[in-house]
Design a protein around this motif. Structure first.
Motif, PDB file in Angstrom:
ATOM      1  N   UNK A 119      30.797  38.149  74.142  1.00  0.00           N
ATOM      2  CA  UNK A 119      29.422  37.655  73.990  1.00  0.00           C
ATOM      3  C   UNK A 119      29.354  36.651  72.855  1.00  0.00           C
ATOM      4  N   UNK A 120      28.432  35.725  73.035  1.00  0.00           N
ATOM      5  CA  UNK A 120      28.170  34.764  71.973  1.00  0.00           C
ATOM      6  C   UNK A 120      27.321  35.441  70.903  1.00  0.00           C
ATOM      7  N   UNK A 121      27.504  35.015  69.676  1.00  0.00           N
ATOM      8  CA  UNK A 121      26.815  35.589  68.534  1.00  0.00           C
ATOM      9  C   UNK A 121      26.405  34.455  67.607  1.00  0.00           C
ATOM     10  N   UNK A 122      25.218  34.559  67.054  1.00  0.00           N
ATOM     11  CA  UNK A 122      24.735  33.545  66.119  1.00  0.00           C
ATOM     12  C   UNK A 122      24.844  34.047  64.692  1.00  0.00           C
ATOM     13  N   UNK A 123      25.417  33.216  63.858  1.00  0.00           N
ATOM     14  CA  UNK A 123      25.406  33.456  62.420  1.00  0.00           C
ATOM     15  C   UNK A 123      24.621  32.296  61.806  1.00  0.00           C
TER      16      UNK A 123
END
Length: 119
Positions: A102-106
Motif C-alpha cells: 500500500x501507498x503511504x503518505x509521510x
C-alpha cells in the motif's frame, strides 16, 4: 504555491506506480481525508475517479496527478507530502492493494523560506 514541490515519491513507490500504469493505463492519486482509508493516498485509473470542484492539484508523481480535498489541503497547506510504499495491502480501493502493498503518505512542514511565494 511554494517554490518547493508539494508532493514527492520514493523510489519504491515510483517503481510500483510504473508497474500499475503499465497494467492499468493513466492513473491519478487522491490523498484521502479520512473514513475508510484514514489519510492514505489512493491510486485510481484516471477514467474511474471524478475529481471534485473543490479538490486541489498538489503536483505529479511519475506522470500521475496528485489531488487533495480543499479542506484537507488547508490543514496540510504548509507541508510537503512524500508518497512511499509499504508491505501489507489490507482492504483498500486503491489499485496497489491487490499486490499486497500500500501507498503511504509521510509529511514534513515546509520552512517559512520554503513556503514563500516567488516574487
Amino acid at each position: 504555491f511554494a517554490m518547493h514541490p508539494r508532493v514527492l515519491v520514493t523510489s519504491a513507490a515510483a517503481e510500483r506506480i510504473r508497474q500499475l500504469r503499465a497494467r492499468h493505463g493513466p492513473l491519478l492519486f487522491h490523498q484521502s481525508g479520512g473514513c475508510c482509508e484514514g489519510s492514505a493516498p489512493m491510486c485510481f485509473r484516471q477514467d474511474e475517479f471524478k475529481v471534485g470542484s473543490g479538490d486541489v492539484l498538489l503536483g505529479e508523481i511519475e506522470g500521475c496527478p496528485v489531488y487533495i480535498s480543499g479542506p484537507q489541503f488547508q490543514a496540510w497547506a504548509d507541508s510537503q507530502l512524500t508518497i512511499g510504499l509499504i508491505e501489507g495491502g489490507g482492504d483498500s480501493f486503491s489499485l496497489e492493494a491487490a499486490d499486497g502493498v500500500r501507498f503511504l503518505t509521510r509529511s514534513r512542514l515546509l520552512s517559512r523560506l520554503e513556503n514563500e511565494k516567488p516574487s
